[in-house]
Write a protein that holds these residues in place. Sequence first.
Motif, PDB file in Angstrom:
ATOM      1  N   LYS A   1      46.757  53.632  32.552  1.00  0.00           N
ATOM      2  CA  LYS A   1      47.294  54.691  31.692  1.00  0.00           C
ATOM      3  C   LYS A   1      46.909  54.353  30.262  1.00  0.00           C
ATOM      4  O   LYS A   1      46.845  53.165  29.908  1.00  0.00           O
ATOM      5  CB  LYS A   1      48.813  54.741  31.808  1.00  0.00           C
ATOM      6  N   ALA A   2      46.650  55.355  29.464  1.00  0.00           N
ATOM      7  CA  ALA A   2      46.302  55.063  28.090  1.00  0.00           C
ATOM      8  C   ALA A   2      46.818  56.169  27.188  1.00  0.00           C
ATOM      9  O   ALA A   2      47.017  57.297  27.627  1.00  0.00           O
ATOM     10  CB  ALA A   2      44.789  54.933  27.947  1.00  0.00           C
ATOM     11  N   VAL A   3      47.033  55.771  25.953  1.00  0.00           N
ATOM     12  CA  VAL A   3      47.480  56.754  24.974  1.00  0.00           C
ATOM     13  C   VAL A   3      46.243  57.281  24.253  1.00  0.00           C
ATOM     14  O   VAL A   3      45.493  56.524  23.648  1.00  0.00           O
ATOM     15  CB  VAL A   3      48.463  56.124  23.971  1.00  0.00           C
TER      16      VAL A   3
ATOM     17  N   HIS B   1      47.149  65.141  17.992  1.00  0.00           N
ATOM     18  CA  HIS B   1      48.322  64.956  18.855  1.00  0.00           C
ATOM     19  C   HIS B   1      48.013  64.002  20.009  1.00  0.00           C
ATOM     20  O   HIS B   1      46.864  63.783  20.365  1.00  0.00           O
ATOM     21  CB  HIS B   1      48.912  66.302  19.306  1.00  0.00           C
ATOM     22  N   ILE B   2      49.052  63.427  20.499  1.00  0.00           N
ATOM     23  CA  ILE B   2      48.933  62.300  21.423  1.00  0.00           C
ATOM     24  C   ILE B   2      49.068  62.774  22.861  1.00  0.00           C
ATOM     25  O   ILE B   2      49.897  63.628  23.162  1.00  0.00           O
ATOM     26  CB  ILE B   2      50.046  61.269  21.128  1.00  0.00           C
ATOM     27  N   LEU B   3      48.235  62.209  23.689  1.00  0.00           N
ATOM     28  CA  LEU B   3      48.310  62.546  25.116  1.00  0.00           C
ATOM     29  C   LEU B   3      48.482  61.261  25.922  1.00  0.00           C
ATOM     30  O   LEU B   3      47.956  60.223  25.559  1.00  0.00           O
ATOM     31  CB  LEU B   3      47.004  63.195  25.583  1.00  0.00           C
ATOM     32  N   ASP B   4      49.235  61.393  26.973  1.00  0.00           N
ATOM     33  CA  ASP B   4      49.290  60.287  27.922  1.00  0.00           C
ATOM     34  C   ASP B   4      48.253  60.585  28.989  1.00  0.00           C
ATOM     35  O   ASP B   4      48.282  61.665  29.577  1.00  0.00           O
ATOM     36  CB  ASP B   4      50.658  60.203  28.604  1.00  0.00           C
ATOM     37  N   CYS B   5      47.326  59.671  29.169  1.00  0.00           N
ATOM     38  CA  CYS B   5      46.275  59.959  30.139  1.00  0.00           C
ATOM     39  C   CYS B   5      46.169  58.839  31.151  1.00  0.00           C
ATOM     40  O   CYS B   5      46.498  57.685  30.873  1.00  0.00           O
ATOM     41  CB  CYS B   5      44.930  60.124  29.450  1.00  0.00           C
ATOM     42  N   LEU B   6      45.676  59.260  32.290  1.00  0.00           N
ATOM     43  CA  LEU B   6      45.364  58.284  33.320  1.00  0.00           C
ATOM     44  C   LEU B   6      43.844  58.186  33.347  1.00  0.00           C
ATOM     45  O   LEU B   6      43.163  59.195  33.486  1.00  0.00           O
ATOM     46  CB  LEU B   6      45.886  58.775  34.667  1.00  0.00           C
ATOM     47  N   ILE B   7      43.348  56.990  33.146  1.00  0.00           N
ATOM     48  CA  ILE B   7      41.901  56.822  33.067  1.00  0.00           C
ATOM     49  C   ILE B   7      41.419  56.004  34.252  1.00  0.00           C
ATOM     50  O   ILE B   7      42.021  54.982  34.587  1.00  0.00           O
ATOM     51  CB  ILE B   7      41.512  56.103  31.764  1.00  0.00           C
ATOM     52  N   THR B   8      40.358  56.494  34.869  1.00  0.00           N
ATOM     53  CA  THR B   8      39.741  55.679  35.906  1.00  0.00           C
ATOM     54  C   THR B   8      38.339  55.353  35.466  1.00  0.00           C
ATOM     55  O   THR B   8      37.741  56.062  34.675  1.00  0.00           O
ATOM     56  CB  THR B   8      39.653  56.398  37.263  1.00  0.00           C
TER      57      THR B   8
ATOM     58  N   LEU C   1      39.467  61.271  33.176  1.00  0.00           N
ATOM     59  CA  LEU C   1      40.619  61.291  32.287  1.00  0.00           C
ATOM     60  C   LEU C   1      41.553  62.386  32.760  1.00  0.00           C
ATOM     61  O   LEU C   1      41.143  63.542  32.902  1.00  0.00           O
ATOM     62  CB  LEU C   1      40.126  61.618  30.875  1.00  0.00           C
ATOM     63  N   ASN C   2      42.734  62.023  33.040  1.00  0.00           N
ATOM     64  CA  ASN C   2      43.718  62.989  33.528  1.00  0.00           C
ATOM     65  C   ASN C   2      44.855  63.054  32.539  1.00  0.00           C
ATOM     66  O   ASN C   2      45.437  62.032  32.204  1.00  0.00           O
ATOM     67  CB  ASN C   2      44.283  62.487  34.858  1.00  0.00           C
ATOM     68  N   ASP C   3      45.149  64.249  32.088  1.00  0.00           N
ATOM     69  CA  ASP C   3      46.264  64.373  31.151  1.00  0.00           C
ATOM     70  C   ASP C   3      47.553  64.293  31.947  1.00  0.00           C
ATOM     71  O   ASP C   3      47.873  65.180  32.717  1.00  0.00           O
ATOM     72  CB  ASP C   3      46.187  65.723  30.426  1.00  0.00           C
ATOM     73  N   ILE C   4      48.254  63.222  31.772  1.00  0.00           N
ATOM     74  CA  ILE C   4      49.525  63.086  32.517  1.00  0.00           C
ATOM     75  C   ILE C   4      50.697  63.136  31.557  1.00  0.00           C
ATOM     76  O   ILE C   4      51.773  62.646  31.855  1.00  0.00           O
ATOM     77  CB  ILE C   4      49.544  61.787  33.356  1.00  0.00           C
ATOM     78  N   THR C   5      50.441  63.730  30.371  1.00  0.00           N
ATOM     79  CA  THR C   5      51.545  63.821  29.409  1.00  0.00           C
ATOM     80  C   THR C   5      52.745  64.500  30.036  1.00  0.00           C
ATOM     81  O   THR C   5      53.858  63.990  29.993  1.00  0.00           O
ATOM     82  CB  THR C   5      51.085  64.621  28.179  1.00  0.00           C
TER      83      THR C   5
ATOM     84  N   GLU D   1      57.982  62.445  34.597  1.00  0.00           N
ATOM     85  CA  GLU D   1      58.345  61.169  35.207  1.00  0.00           C
ATOM     86  C   GLU D   1      59.531  60.558  34.486  1.00  0.00           C
ATOM     87  O   GLU D   1      60.479  60.087  35.094  1.00  0.00           O
ATOM     88  CB  GLU D   1      57.149  60.233  35.088  1.00  0.00           C
ATOM     89  N   ASN D   2      59.443  60.610  33.140  1.00  0.00           N
ATOM     90  CA  ASN D   2      60.542  60.074  32.347  1.00  0.00           C
ATOM     91  C   ASN D   2      61.810  60.857  32.616  1.00  0.00           C
ATOM     92  O   ASN D   2      62.879  60.289  32.777  1.00  0.00           O
ATOM     93  CB  ASN D   2      60.214  60.127  30.854  1.00  0.00           C
ATOM     94  N   ALA D   3      61.607  62.184  32.633  1.00  0.00           N
ATOM     95  CA  ALA D   3      62.777  63.039  32.893  1.00  0.00           C
ATOM     96  C   ALA D   3      63.357  62.686  34.245  1.00  0.00           C
ATOM     97  O   ALA D   3      64.563  62.577  34.413  1.00  0.00           O
ATOM     98  CB  ALA D   3      62.374  64.503  32.851  1.00  0.00           C
ATOM     99  N   LEU D   4      62.429  62.479  35.177  1.00  0.00           N
ATOM    100  CA  LEU D   4      62.842  62.153  36.546  1.00  0.00           C
ATOM    101  C   LEU D   4      63.585  60.829  36.560  1.00  0.00           C
ATOM    102  O   LEU D   4      64.620  60.680  37.192  1.00  0.00           O
ATOM    103  CB  LEU D   4      61.604  62.058  37.433  1.00  0.00           C
TER     104      LEU D   4
END
Lengths: 124, 1062
Positions: B498-500, B507-514, B531-535, B541-544
Motif C-alpha cells: 500500500k502506498a500514499v 490530493h492524497i490517495l491510498d493506493c495498492l501497488i503491485t 496502481l489501484n485506488d483503494i482510498t 475498511e477503516n469505517a468497517l
Amino acid sequence: MATKLLIVEDEEFIRLPLRDYFEDCGWMVDIFNSGEEALHHLMNSNADCVIVDMRLPGMTGIEFIIEANRIKPGIRFVIYTGAMDYTMNEDLVTAGVDNYTVVSKPAFDLNELRKALEGKTQEE
Amino acid sequence: MNSSGGKTILLIDDEEITLKTWSAILERNGFNVLAVHTVNEAVDIADRKTVIDLILTDIDLGSGIDGVEIAEEIRKTRDIPVMFLSNHTEPDFVQKADKVSHSGYVIKSNGESVVVASIKMAFRLNDANVSINNQKQEIESVNEEMQAAMEELESINLELVETQKNLIESEGKYRRLYESIRDAVVIVDMNGRIIDSNPAYQEMTGYTGEELKNFNCRDLLPDKWLDEERNVLMDQLLSRGYSDIYEKELIRKDGVVIPVELRSFLAKDDLVNYTAVIGIVRNISERKKAEREISEREQKFRTIFENAPYPITINRVSDSVCIDVNRKYQEYTGLTKSEVIGKCTSQLVTLADPSVPGKMMEEFSLKGKIDSYQFSAILKNGKTTHNLLSAYPVEVNGEKCIAAITTDITELRNTEMALRKSEAEMKSLLDALLVGVGMIVDRRFTRVNSYLCSLLGYDESELTGSFTKIIYFDDAEYKRTVKELFGMMSREGSGITKAVIRHKDGHILDCLITLTPIDPDDVSAGVCATLNDITELSRAENALRESEIRFKSVMEQSTLPMLIVDCSGTMVDANIAWASLWNADRTLSVGKYNVFSDVQNQVIKPLFDKALAGEPSDIPEHLYNPVLTGRTGEMLWLTGRAYPLKDRRGSVTNVVIIMEDITERKQAEEALRLSEEKFRNIFNNMSIGYFRTGLDGHIIDLNPACLAIFGFSSLEDAYSNLGGTTSGVYASESDWVMLRKNLMSGKSPLTGIFQFKRKDEAEFSGSLNIRVAASADGTPLYVEGLVEDVTNRLKTQEMLIQSEKMITVAGLAAGMAHEINNPLGIIMQNAENATHRLLDELPGNIDAAVSAGTGLNNIREYIKLRRVDQYLSSIKEAGERAAKIVGNMLQFSRGTESKITYLNLNNLLDRALDLASNDYDLRKKYDFKNIRITKQYGEIPDIQCAETPIEQVFLNLFKNSAQAMSGTSREPGKIPEIVIKTESSGKHVRIEIGDNGPGMDEPTRRRIFEPFFSTKEPGLGTGLGLSVSYYIIVDGHGGTISVESSPDSGTLFIITLPVKKV
C-alpha cells in the motif's frame, strides 16, 4: 302425712305468700331467712322438699343445696330465682346433686311451683 | 551469440538508463557498444573513423534533436547502417526513419529479443550490401589502376626511347631523367654485373648505389627465376634487343623477396655493340597483393553469393534478363538455375503488383541503386511472400547488370504485424483496465495506461518518461514503497504494498501497488506496476474496522448474553454477558462449545434453522434448567432472538443468538399478572361500586357493583341512560357542581354521603369517596371513586345503636333482674294468694268467713260486684308481662353461658311444640291445636347446643306462626299449617319452619329481626322475640337464621346450626 317444705328466702313478702299458699295446700311449711338457719333446722329435723333462693344473705343457695343434700340426702330442691345463673349448675354437678329443678322467679302460677316440688316436672 | 562477430554498435540515447540498459543487453548479445548520450559525441566518434558497424539511435534525442537527422548527417560521410530504437510507432516516424535506413526500426518496448534479432538482421543485410559494394569498387579500382599503369608504362617506354635518343644527345638530360624517374632502373653489363642504378631502384632494393655495383643482378634474383631470366635474355633480349614485360622477384637487402615486373633493353654503344642491359623495374608488390586479393575476393564473393541467406539475382540492365542467381534464390523460388537464366523476373514470379519491376527500374535509374523496396510476390508454390529488395549496379563481363538481393520479410512482417496487433491489443487492454498500469524502466514510466493517467491527473505524455517518484506523497514514502516492492519482488517474484500517492492536484490517495518484472530473468527490462485506488476501500475498511470495534464493544458491553455460532451451531464468539450467564470461559469454548450439545437447546433448533435460511426469528420464552451447564440455581426463563449474519453475497455464515434471561421479568410479570388478576377480581367482585371518569365527569369505567348500585345492567346501559356522564347520578345537581369545583381546586380526595338516583329514579344514600388521579408530575388525569349504597348500613347502624342500647338494657336487666323479679314475685304471688283466699273454697277461707260473720259466697259476691277479682287478675297479668320482659331481656346476657349439651333437635322441636300447645297466652287467643303440624324430620345427628335458648327460639317461631295465622284476614276454609323440616348436611343441621299464613311484605321481612320491631298489637309482643332468636342462633351458636316470605304465600324460617358449636 303432710309434705314437709322448707322455704329459704330472704324476701319476706315472697316467703310469706308462699308459706300461706302451701299451708292452704295442707303442707307443713317452715320458713327461713338464710341458708344457715335452714341448715340449722335440718340438723334436727327432716324435710321433703326445699324452695331456695339463689341470692341469700350469708351462704348462697347453691352452697346451701350442696350442704343440705350432704346432711339430708333425698330432699328435692326447687331453685326459685329471678336471676338464673347456669354456670352455678356446674358446682351442683360437681357436688353430685341432681335432684333439683329451676323455676324462674316470678312464677306465673304457684301451681307450677307445687308441681316442681312434687317432682312432676317435664324431666320425669 | 555466434553471429554477432564482435560488431561494434554506436548506441545513441539521451537517457542514461536506456543507454545502460541497452548497452548491457547488446553486450550480452556479443556486440561491442559505443554508448553516447549526445549528438556531438556521436558525430565525434563517427569523425574519428572509429570502426562502427551499426548506429543504434533513439529517434527523439531530446532538445528537439532528431535521431533521424543525425543518422543522415553521419551517413553523409560514412556508410554505416542505422537502426532506430524508439518508443514511437507513429507512421510519420517510421517513414522518416525508413528514409535514412533500411536496416530497421525497432520499438524499444519490443524487448530484447526482438531488438537483437532486428540488429542482427540489419547486420546481415548490411554485410551483404557492403561486400558487394566493396567487391565492385575494388574491381573497379584495380581495373583503373591497371589501366593507369599500362598507360604510364607506355608513356614511359616512349619516354625511354626518347630518352635514349636524348641520352645520346644529351647525357645530362638523360641523367636527370634517369635520376628522377619514378621507375627503378638498373643497368647491368652483359655479364650481369650491376653497373648503375637509379635512386628508385636503390630504394626498391634497399641497397645504396655503391653497394649495388658490387652485385651481379643474379645475386638479387631468387634461384627459381634464373632459368626464366636466361630464357628472356636469350629469346627476347638478345634476339630483338628488348624483352616483354615480365615478372620476376628480387631479394631486397633486408631479405624480403618482392615481386617486380620489368622490361629490359639492350643498350648499344655508339658502336652498336651491346654493352649493357637496362632494366626498368617496377615493384609490383601492391599489385600482386591486389591481384591476390581480387582473386580471394572473387572467391569470397562467389561463396557469399552462393551461400548468402538471401536470394540474389543478377540481371542485365539492357534486357532485364537474369544472368545469375544464387542457391538461396533457387530454394526460395523453387526454380532451378537453368530455369531462371535468360528470363525476366516477371516471367519467374508472380508479383502482387505488376508495376513493381517498372517502379524498381525507375528508382534504380534515378538513384543508381535500390535501397529497399518492398513488394509482395506469389511463389511457384503459391505462397505469398513479402520481400525487401535492394539492388546495386554491377558489371559482369562488361555488361551493366543489377545485383538484386531479396530479403524474405514475410515472417518479419508477420511478426511485426502480430507485434503491432499485440501492441494495439495490449494498449486497448491497458486502457480498458480499471486499474492503473505503468511500465517502468529504470524508475521512469515508459508506458502508462489511461486509467493511471486519470487516476493521477496527468496526461499520458506528462507521465511517460517521468520519474515514478513524482506520484508519491513524499520522498520517504517513495523510498519506503520502492524498497518494499523490490524487496518483495526479489524474494517472491512480485511485490505488493500500500502506498500514499499524491494526485497531480495535490490530493492524497491510498493506493495498492503491485510490481511484476516484465522479464523475470532480466530486471533491467523493466517492471510492470499496477496502481489501484483503494482510498475508498481504505476508508471503507477503516469505517468497517471502526464499525467492528463499535459492534464489538456494543456486544461486549451489552447486558444481553450474545453468542455467535457457525452454521453447525459451534461457538465462534460470545460476549461477557454470555460468559457470566453460563459461568463459562469463553476462550475455552470457542470452536468447541456446540449449542446443540445441550439437549435443552433443541427447543431453539427450528429457529436456528430459520435463521440459517436467512430469516431472523424470536426465540420463544422457555424454561431452562441451568444445572446441566454446571451452573446451579433455579430454573431460568430464557428468550431471545436468532439472527443470521450474512456475507456480501447474502449467504448466511454465522448465526447470532441473543439470549435474554427474563427470569426476573417473568417473575415480576407473574406477580404483576397475579396483582392484575387480584385487582380485576377486586374490581369485578368488590361489593363497593368503583367508577372512573374523565375530569369533566364522562364515564370511563364502572365496576359491576357500581352498575348494580345504580341499577344498570351494563356499562353501555349506564352510558346511554346517563348521557355518558356521571353528573346524572346525583339526586341534587348542585352536589356534583360542588364536588367538581372542590376537586378541581385541588381538594382531593373528598368523602361524604350523598343522595343518588338509581336508573329507576329511586333515591338512595351513598357513601362517596372521590379523588382526582394525577400523574407523577401532578397533572390531573382522571377522576375515580368508590360509591356504596349505605341505605341499609345506615339502618343497620341505627339498629346497632339500638342494639347497643339493648345490650346496655340487657346488662342492666341482668344486674337488676333478681331485684326486679323479687318485687314482681311479691306482686304476683300476693295477688294470686289474694285471689285464692277470696275466691277458692279453701277450708281456711270458709273458716275465716264464718268467723267474720258471713259466708264465703257473700264474700265472693261482694268481690265480683266490686270487680276486685278483676283488679287482682290485672295485677297478676301486669306482673307477668313485666316478668316476661325482664326474662327476655335476660336472654341477651345469658347466651353462651347456657348449659351446653348434645341433643337431638327433632326431640327439642317436639318439646317446643308441646310447650307451644300448652302456652297459656297462646291458648287464650288462639288454640294451637287447630293448627295442622306436619313434621318432616330427617336423620340428623345430635348437636352441641344450649338447650333452653334453642327451645325458646323454636317456641318463638311456633308462637309467631300461630299468632300470624290467627289474623283476621285469613281465607275461609284454609287450614293453618306449620311444616317442620329437618335435615343434615354434614357439619350442619338445617331446620325449616314454615307456615301458610298471610306472609309479609318486603319491608317487613327485612326488619323482622330488629329488636322492638313488631307487627303484633301492642301488648301482644315484646318486639324482642325474633331479635333474641337471631341473637341466640347467630351469636350464641354460630348458625344462621333467615326468612323467606311474601304477602299471601306464607313464611318460611330457615335455621342452620353447626353440629359442633363454634
